[in-house]
Scaffold this motif. Structure first.
Motif, PDB file in Angstrom:
ATOM      1  N   LEU A   1       0.824  -1.278   0.055  1.00 44.62           N
ATOM      2  CA  LEU A   1       0.031   0.082   0.100  1.00 44.62           C
ATOM      3  C   LEU A   1       0.844   1.206   0.073  1.00 44.62           C
ATOM      4  O   LEU A   1       0.320   2.506  -0.175  1.00 44.62           O
ATOM      5  N   LEU A   2       2.209   0.960   0.130  1.00 43.92           N
ATOM      6  CA  LEU A   2       3.095   2.307   0.275  1.00 43.92           C
ATOM      7  C   LEU A   2       3.251   2.938  -1.189  1.00 43.92           C
ATOM      8  O   LEU A   2       3.591   2.347  -1.943  1.00 43.92           O
TER       9      LEU A   2
ATOM     10  N   LEU B   1      12.649   4.801   3.166  1.00 46.29           N
ATOM     11  CA  LEU B   1      12.954   5.910   4.191  1.00 46.29           C
ATOM     12  C   LEU B   1      13.205   5.515   5.344  1.00 46.29           C
ATOM     13  O   LEU B   1      12.857   4.484   5.875  1.00 46.29           O
ATOM     14  N   PRO B   2      14.030   6.171   6.379  1.00 49.58           N
ATOM     15  CA  PRO B   2      14.460   5.709   7.424  1.00 49.58           C
ATOM     16  C   PRO B   2      13.602   5.895   8.654  1.00 49.58           C
ATOM     17  O   PRO B   2      13.722   6.533   9.793  1.00 49.58           O
TER      18      PRO B   2
ATOM     19  N   PHE C   1      12.088  -3.290  10.281  1.00 50.24           N
ATOM     20  CA  PHE C   1      11.768  -4.542   9.157  1.00 50.24           C
ATOM     21  C   PHE C   1      13.126  -4.925   8.675  1.00 50.24           C
ATOM     22  O   PHE C   1      13.420  -6.195   8.656  1.00 50.24           O
ATOM     23  N   ARG C   2      14.077  -3.846   8.475  1.00 43.56           N
ATOM     24  CA  ARG C   2      15.446  -4.356   8.016  1.00 43.56           C
ATOM     25  C   ARG C   2      16.128  -5.191   9.036  1.00 43.56           C
ATOM     26  O   ARG C   2      16.952  -6.292   8.584  1.00 43.56           O
ATOM     27  N   ARG C   3      15.737  -4.550  10.389  1.00 43.73           N
ATOM     28  CA  ARG C   3      16.564  -5.435  11.380  1.00 43.73           C
ATOM     29  C   ARG C   3      16.159  -7.094  11.260  1.00 43.73           C
ATOM     30  O   ARG C   3      16.849  -7.844  11.331  1.00 43.73           O
TER      31      ARG C   3
END
Length: 448
Positions: free
Chosen positions: A187-188, A195-196, A203-205
């Motif tokens: 949905l983004l 973006l940070p 999510f990245r972790r």
């Protein structure tokens, strides 16, 4: 094309009513997703939707679903959710295109051969008993969370049996963050996932955690070269017809796919089963009689499965009412037709097991929980009952998942009554998985 299983002579197509400017049908799908989709067959066998700029067909008739799922090169895995999942999970068995699927399916099939199931079931029995050992009479538990922890432990143990504490590996939290993140990313707007933001960092972790777990385990398994009779050993030993093995990156993609399928779908099925049994005390009483006769209070084992037919039917009926992957997508790879209607290349097609399973012409009194409908009914025609898909892309772990669900349901129900807190309706989440929202239940130790 094979002869239809249904006597329909003409398949109808229509556009769903109620589209809004710019949003199209997205607002209705977000507001009441399950009711909206279940109501589409009233408009046609193929129903056009507009979801913002995306045009899509919802395939509502089981014969058309059968054709779409069995012609997987013409109707390939694709669509917004699949495309985003592919970005995150890679080309695992559930997301890879048809061109890669056949090679990988043949390589991975030995991991799910029926001869392996008794070994997996023994590990399941141990982990189910361990996960419920700390329960006490009168405890109040968050049911979906408890079932998710249980299925995480089972899946991790069957994947990494050589790891002494596989069930305690930190995959539960990481997989939860990643799977929820994928649904949000659909949905983004483009670029927003880079973006940070706190959510993106979590999510990245979680992705890094999963990669590090699998990297260490793959390295350990390759160093020892031992077949531990688990899923990871089978992945590492797999060879294609040219003798090529899976790379470490490909093994990681399959491990994450197995974790996702083994944890989330079975946990959702078990969670819904407790709500259905609580609302149907006559069925629950019959289940207790079956379990008292067969198990006498001990955990269920693989050899018990033939003697637990009602337990298995309860699982089948729960999957009919609440199929965890409730809406899925395909993409037309070339100009084609479906039901006599033109489908241009690149068209997104959606189908919903939830929709099919609640059609009154396919399942009499479809909203009624009735495990006995599976007692004498003929095997449903292809495309009618699809909790595991159909054709070459039918879920490779369907027997694994149903075995786990039956063993868990039997083991827990033999010792415990799980009573959801009264006065609080249990509702599904609004996501691609038909899991219930968090709800609590009181545990009562059964005295036989």
């Amino acid at each position: 094309m094979p002869a239809p299983f249904f006597p329909t002579t003409r398949f109808t197509a229509a556009t769903a009513p109620g589209a809004l400017p710019l949003l199209g049908h997205a607002a209705a799908l977000l507001r009441r997703p399950h009711a909206f989709v279940a109501g589409l067959p009233a408009h046609g066998d193929l129903v056009r939707l507009r979801l913002g700029p995306l045009r899509a067909y919802v395939v509502c008739h089981p014969e058309l679903v059968r054709r779409m799922l069995t012609e997987d090169r013409v109707f390939d895995k694709g669509g917004p959710l699949v495309d985003k999942a592919r970005e995150v999970f890679g080309n695992g068995l559930a997301t890879c295109p048809a061109a890669a699927h056949r090679r990988r399916r043949r390589m991975l099939q030995p991991a799910f051969h029926r001869d392996r199931l008794p070994g997996y079931a023994a590990l399941m029995t141990e982990e189910i008993a361990a996960a419920t050992a700390s329960w006490r009479d009168g405890d109040v538990i968050d049911v979906p969370a408890a079932m998710y922890r249980l299925t995480t432990a089972v899946t991790a143990r069957c994947l990494f049996a050589a790891h002494e504490r596989a069930g305690s590996l930190p995959v539960h939290e990481s997989m939860d963050v990643v799977t929820r993140g994928v649904a949000r990313r659909v949905l983004l707007p483009p670029g927003a996932d880079r973006l940070p933001t706190p959510g993106n960092r979590r999510f990245r972790r979680a992705q890094r955690c999963l990669r590090e777990i699998t990297r260490r385990l793959i390295a350990d398994y390759r160093a020892t070269g031992t077949d531990h009779r688990d899923l990871l050993s089978t992945l590492l030993a797999a060879r294609d017809e040219d003798g090529r093995s899976l790379s470490d990156a490909e093994v990681h993609e399959q491990v994450v796919t197995f974790l996702l399928a083994g944890m989330e779908t079975t946990a959702a099925t078990l969670s819904w089963a407790w709500t259905l049994l609580a609302a149907n005390p006559a069925v629950r009483a019959r289940l207790h009689t079956e379990l008292d006769t067969v198990l006498d209070g001990r955990p269920a084992r693989h050899e018990d499965l033939p003697a637990l037919p009602l337990t298995a039917r309860i699982v089948s009926e729960t999957l009919r009412l609440y199929p965890p992957p409730w809406i899925l997508s395909r993409t037309a790879t070339a100009d084609t037709e479906l039901g006599g209607h033109r489908v241009p290349a690149g068209t997104t097609l959606l189908y919903s097991p939830y929709l099919l399973h609640r059609r009154a012409d396919l399942f009499p009194r479809p909203h009624r929980f009735d495990p006995d409908r599976w007692l004498t009914a003929a095997r449903p025609a292809p495309g009618v009952y699809t909790p595991f898909g159909l054709g070459a892309r039918r879920c490779i772990g369907d027997a694994f998942g149903t075995t786990e669900a039956v063993l868990a349901l039997a083991t827990i129900a033999a010792r415990w009554t799980v009573a959801p807190t009264p006065g609080r309706a249990v509702r599904p989440t609004r996501s691609s998985s038909l899991a219930p929202r968090p709800f609590t239940a009181t545990l009562t130790h059964r005295v036989r």
